[in-house]
Design a protein around this motif. Structure first.
Motif, PDB file in Angstrom:
ATOM      1  N   ALA A   1       0.820  -1.215   0.000  1.00 28.22           N
ATOM      2  CA  ALA A   1       0.000   0.000   0.000  1.00 28.22           C
ATOM      3  C   ALA A   1       0.850   1.260   0.000  1.00 28.22           C
ATOM      4  CB  ALA A   1      -0.915  -0.001   1.233  1.00 28.22           C
TER       5      ALA A   1
ATOM      6  N   ALA B   1      -6.894  -8.143  -2.775  1.00 25.56           N
ATOM      7  CA  ALA B   1      -6.235  -7.851  -1.508  1.00 25.56           C
ATOM      8  C   ALA B   1      -6.547  -8.914  -0.468  1.00 25.56           C
ATOM      9  CB  ALA B   1      -6.666  -6.473  -1.005  1.00 25.56           C
TER      10      ALA B   1
ATOM     11  N   ARG C   1       0.590  -1.714  -8.511  1.00 25.11           N
ATOM     12  CA  ARG C   1       0.645  -0.267  -8.656  1.00 25.11           C
ATOM     13  C   ARG C   1       0.447   0.020 -10.125  1.00 25.11           C
ATOM     14  NH1 ARG C   1       5.399   0.172  -6.891  1.00 25.11           N
ATOM     15  NH2 ARG C   1       6.494   0.919  -8.701  1.00 25.11           N
TER      16      ARG C   1
ATOM     17  N   GLN D   1       1.493   4.789  -3.419  1.00 22.32           N
ATOM     18  CA  GLN D   1       1.330   6.152  -2.907  1.00 22.32           C
ATOM     19  C   GLN D   1       2.583   6.980  -3.142  1.00 22.32           C
ATOM     20  OE1 GLN D   1      -1.318   7.644  -1.592  1.00 22.32           O
ATOM     21  NE2 GLN D   1      -2.633   5.848  -1.819  1.00 22.32           N
TER      22      GLN D   1
END
Length: 271
Positions: free
Chosen positions: A118, A196, A265, A122
């Motif tokens: 995660a 997930a 990603r 980002q």
């Protein structure tokens, strides 16, 4: 052209080499602290070398298209750190077929690797270093971790758990036979959630905190959801195959490339 390729990939070399060195140090630490067997150590070394080779080749091919990046990038460094953790998990899983593996260490490495999943996306978005290579690198690490966790659960639960880890690879192989399967998919929160969930369920099942029947039920439930997710996407790709504005023009990424999309990603705003 060969000279240009060597020049283009030079900025990334130290990162990949350092990552390989850290991987070997982790394996040596596991050997000394938890008694990693020769088989586990050699498996980890093969993983480290294979990672170095694959990344070097991929960077040589894609760096000129990487939006002018002058370095490996922080997001890719996070993914590389995850790769090192997956290498440790791989070594411990190989070790588990010879002796009792320290479950706490294996689960800790796998859990941190999943948590960091995660983070790298980002970082990529916030630093403006989103690239197709980064998305593919992240996806391959995720897919391999899921496969390795499935291998670990074969002994307590049975070989059927491999269906979770192999499903993405079977899908990719099928797309070589039926090209319409490599079409782009629209964004789906349901797909991301189901993907997930696979890692979470496998780690919990591998931790041994659940009775074996409960663990089998949880993993089978995760498998059922994954079959539903892939089936839904296959149905969508079938319906829009060959249509103008169909898979080739859709706004998502290929499931054949992403595999477990929620754990990758993406090469774009939804990376």
């Amino acid at each position: 052209m060969a000279v240009q390729e060597r020049y283009d990939t030079r900025p990334f070399g130290p990162d990949i080499t350092a990552g390989t060195g850290v991987q070997l140090l982790i394996l040596e630490a596991l050997r000394r602290v938890v008694g990693l067997s020769t088989v586990g150590w050699l498996t980890g070394c093969v993983f480290a070398v294979a990672t170095w080779v694959v990344l070097t080749v991929a960077l040589r091919r894609s760096w000129p298209r990487s939006f002018g990046m002058a370095s490996f990038g922080m997001a890719n460094r996070v993914t590389l750190a995850r790769t090192i953790l997956v290498g440790g998990v791989t070594a411990l899983v190989a070790d588990s077929f010879e002796r009792r593996t320290p479950v706490a260490v294996l689960v800790a490495l796998a859990a941190v690797a999943l948590i960091l999943d995660a983070v790298d996306g980002q970082v990529a978005r916030r630093t403006g270093t989103v690239t197709p290579l980064g998305a593919r690198f992240d996806m391959e690490v995720d897919a391999f971790l899921i496969l390795v966790l499935c291998v670990y659960l074969v002994v307590p639960l049975g070989p059927w758990v491999l269906c979770i880890g192999l499903m993405r690879y079977v899908f990719v192989a099928a797309s070589w036979v039926w090209p319409w399967l490599s079409g782009a998919l629209p964004h789906s929160m349901a797909r991301k959630t189901v993907a997930a969930l696979q890692g979470v369920v496998l780690v919990v099942a591998g931790a041994g905190v659940l009775p074996r029947p409960a663990a089998a039920l949880a993993v089978s439930g995760a498998l059922a959801l994954l079959v539903w997710s892939f089936g839904r996407d296959v149905g969508w790709l079938w319906r829009v195959r060959g249509l103008a504005g169909g898979p080739a023009a859709a706004g998502g990424r290929d499931r054949a490339e992403e595999g477990l999309p929620a754990m990758s990603r993406r090469a774009g705003p939804d990376r």
